[in-house]
Scaffold this motif. Structure first.
Motif, PDB file in Angstrom:
ATOM      1  N   ALA A   1       0.811  -1.215   0.000  1.00 28.64           N
ATOM      2  CA  ALA A   1       0.000   0.000   0.000  1.00 28.64           C
ATOM      3  C   ALA A   1       0.844   1.264   0.000  1.00 28.64           C
ATOM      4  O   ALA A   1       0.455   2.281  -0.599  1.00 28.64           O
ATOM      5  CB  ALA A   1      -0.928  -0.016   1.211  1.00 28.64           C
ATOM      6  N   VAL A   2       2.012   1.237   0.664  1.00 25.48           N
ATOM      7  CA  VAL A   2       2.875   2.416   0.691  1.00 25.48           C
ATOM      8  C   VAL A   2       3.376   2.724  -0.714  1.00 25.48           C
ATOM      9  O   VAL A   2       3.410   3.889  -1.145  1.00 25.48           O
ATOM     10  CB  VAL A   2       4.052   2.191   1.668  1.00 25.48           C
ATOM     11  CG1 VAL A   2       5.051   3.342   1.580  1.00 25.48           C
ATOM     12  CG2 VAL A   2       3.537   2.040   3.089  1.00 25.48           C
ATOM     13  N   THR A   3       3.759   1.694  -1.459  1.00 19.34           N
ATOM     14  CA  THR A   3       4.234   1.895  -2.831  1.00 19.34           C
ATOM     15  C   THR A   3       3.126   2.426  -3.723  1.00 19.34           C
ATOM     16  O   THR A   3       3.351   3.314  -4.557  1.00 19.34           O
ATOM     17  CB  THR A   3       4.783   0.571  -3.393  1.00 19.34           C
ATOM     18  OG1 THR A   3       5.840   0.114  -2.546  1.00 19.34           O
ATOM     19  CG2 THR A   3       5.302   0.742  -4.806  1.00 19.34           C
ATOM     20  N   THR A   4       1.930   1.899  -3.553  1.00 19.80           N
ATOM     21  CA  THR A   4       0.800   2.386  -4.360  1.00 19.80           C
ATOM     22  C   THR A   4       0.505   3.851  -4.060  1.00 19.80           C
ATOM     23  O   THR A   4       0.275   4.650  -4.973  1.00 19.80           O
ATOM     24  CB  THR A   4      -0.444   1.528  -4.097  1.00 19.80           C
ATOM     25  OG1 THR A   4      -0.185   0.191  -4.531  1.00 19.80           O
ATOM     26  CG2 THR A   4      -1.648   2.065  -4.847  1.00 19.80           C
ATOM     27  N   ALA A   5       0.514   4.210  -2.786  1.00 23.07           N
ATOM     28  CA  ALA A   5       0.266   5.612  -2.421  1.00 23.07           C
ATOM     29  C   ALA A   5       1.334   6.520  -3.007  1.00 23.07           C
ATOM     30  O   ALA A   5       1.027   7.606  -3.528  1.00 23.07           O
ATOM     31  CB  ALA A   5       0.218   5.751  -0.897  1.00 23.07           C
ATOM     32  N   ALA A   6       2.593   6.080  -2.957  1.00 20.98           N
ATOM     33  CA  ALA A   6       3.677   6.891  -3.509  1.00 20.98           C
ATOM     34  C   ALA A   6       3.546   7.012  -5.022  1.00 20.98           C
ATOM     35  O   ALA A   6       3.770   8.093  -5.594  1.00 20.98           O
ATOM     36  CB  ALA A   6       5.027   6.280  -3.138  1.00 20.98           C
ATOM     37  N   GLY A   7       3.193   5.920  -5.697  1.00 20.33           N
ATOM     38  CA  GLY A   7       3.017   5.968  -7.143  1.00 20.33           C
ATOM     39  C   GLY A   7       1.877   6.882  -7.549  1.00 20.33           C
ATOM     40  O   GLY A   7       1.988   7.646  -8.520  1.00 20.33           O
ATOM     41  N   GLN A   8       0.780   6.829  -6.810  1.00 14.93           N
ATOM     42  CA  GLN A   8      -0.344   7.708  -7.116  1.00 14.93           C
ATOM     43  C   GLN A   8       0.040   9.173  -6.943  1.00 14.93           C
ATOM     44  O   GLN A   8      -0.281  10.019  -7.779  1.00 14.93           O
ATOM     45  CB  GLN A   8      -1.539   7.357  -6.221  1.00 14.93           C
ATOM     46  CG  GLN A   8      -2.780   8.180  -6.537  1.00 14.93           C
ATOM     47  CD  GLN A   8      -3.931   7.888  -5.600  1.00 14.93           C
ATOM     48  OE1 GLN A   8      -3.733   7.433  -4.474  1.00 14.93           O
ATOM     49  NE2 GLN A   8      -5.145   8.134  -6.055  1.00 14.93           N
ATOM     50  N   ARG A   9       0.738   9.474  -5.854  1.00 17.61           N
ATOM     51  CA  ARG A   9       1.163  10.861  -5.629  1.00 17.61           C
ATOM     52  C   ARG A   9       2.128  11.328  -6.717  1.00 17.61           C
ATOM     53  O   ARG A   9       2.081  12.489  -7.151  1.00 17.61           O
ATOM     54  CB  ARG A   9       1.834  10.981  -4.259  1.00 17.61           C
ATOM     55  CG  ARG A   9       0.911  10.796  -3.074  1.00 17.61           C
ATOM     56  CD  ARG A   9       1.700  10.854  -1.789  1.00 17.61           C
ATOM     57  NE  ARG A   9       0.924  10.481  -0.627  1.00 17.61           N
ATOM     58  CZ  ARG A   9       1.443  10.323   0.590  1.00 17.61           C
ATOM     59  NH1 ARG A   9       2.744  10.516   0.784  1.00 17.61           N
ATOM     60  NH2 ARG A   9       0.684   9.985   1.605  1.00 17.61           N
ATOM     61  N   THR A  10       2.992  10.439  -7.154  1.00 15.68           N
ATOM     62  CA  THR A  10       3.953  10.794  -8.197  1.00 15.68           C
ATOM     63  C   THR A  10       3.236  11.186  -9.481  1.00 15.68           C
ATOM     64  O   THR A  10       3.534  12.224 -10.098  1.00 15.68           O
ATOM     65  CB  THR A  10       4.911   9.623  -8.469  1.00 15.68           C
ATOM     66  OG1 THR A  10       5.632   9.323  -7.268  1.00 15.68           O
ATOM     67  CG2 THR A  10       5.896   9.959  -9.578  1.00 15.68           C
TER      68      THR A  10
END
Length: 293
Positions: free
Chosen positions: A79-88
């Motif tokens: 989930a942390v990676t997904t959140a970071a990818g979405q923000r990017t």
């Protein structure tokens, strides 16, 4: 459109077969969808390209259209990676990326990705909790980016109403759209994907429609029976026609309007052909005047 978020428009394209195309063809397909005037380009994630990487390719190949990872598999990234990818993506392409999350399938989660498949609703809720708590990655640039859930059943639809911008059901009849709106309430986004075959004479597409309808059944059997479709495994004409609309552009536009009248805000067209490895650019262009008005 209900609430503030990416401007999807009334109709988009579900590009479900891009993983079978080269990256060069993917870029050309994305540009063709945008040039035809559609508001959003949706794509899935199964065993092909990783969703965030695919979104970057599509966003970079276009200028204005919303790119929606319509079914990003929650077992593919923490989930942390997904959140970071979405923000990017939200920072690099403001207002143009929409994250859709999918609870996956036991065979994909376990046999392909090596995870233990959990209860869909409980696992999705925990994943959303972890996304919301994520502190790593790029900082938010303003309002939190929007997300939708690829929800079919009432539990996930209710979770979409509670924890997301809305829901994105794929491959369900108009009757389901009406029920989904009732569960979501008046304020949530409801973006549905309709399978279509552009066949003006309705002369050579019955087998193709039936094969895709059959592929939809494993995750939808109980829901379809609840909507009044009897003996769904027999794949009668009424059920196949409800799942896959085939005919001239006007018939497909009529089905889009039925979904809108039933409560959908946006309808994405999954155009089916006998050659899935070749993007159906001709069909996308031919359908645009009818469905976009």
């Amino acid at each position: 459109m209900r609430g503030e978020g990416p401007a999807l428009g009334c109709a988009g394209i579900w590009a479900g077969d891009l993983d079978s195309c080269s990256v060069a063809d993917v870029r050309e397909a994305a540009a063709a969808i945008e040039d035809a005037g559609y508001g959003a380009l949706w794509f899935p994630e199964t065993t092909g390209r990783e969703a965030m990487a695919q979104a970057g390719i599509l966003l970079s190949a276009t200028r204005r259209i919303v790119v929606a990872a319509g079914a990003a598999d929650i077992y593919a990234r923490d989930a942390v990676t997904t959140a970071a990818g979405q923000r990017t993506h939200d920072e690099a392409f403001p207002g143009r990326f929409l994250l859709g999350l999918w609870e996956s399938h036991p065979s994909l989660a376990e046999d392909v990705r090596g995870h233990r498949f959990g209860s869909p609703c409980e696992t999705m809720r925990a994943y959303l909790d972890a996304m919301d708590a994520a502190s790593a990655g790029p900082p938010p640039t303003g309002a939190l980016p929007r997300r939708v859930l690829a929800a079919l059943g009432p539990d996930l639809l209710a979770l979409a109403r509670e924890r997301a911008w809305g829901a994105h059901p794929l491959g369900m009849p108009v009757e389901h759209t009406r029920n989904a709106r009732a569960v979501l309430g008046p304020d949530a986004l409801l973006a549905v994907t309709q399978l279509v075959i552009l066949d003006p004479g309705r002369s050579g597409s019955a087998d193709l429609a039936r094969s895709y309808a059959a592929a939809l059944l494993p995750n939808r059997r109980d829901l379809l029976e609840g909507l009044g479709f009897e003996d769904v495994d027999a794949l009668g004409d009424r059920l196949v026609d409800a799942l896959v609309v085939r005919g001239p552009a006007g018939d497909i536009a009529h089905r889009v309007q039925e979904h809108l009248d039933a409560g959908a805000d946006h309808v994405a067209l999954f155009v089916l052909t006998d050659t899935p490895a070749i993007p159906p650019v001709r069909q996308w262009r031919a359908l645009a005047p009818a469905v976009l008005g």
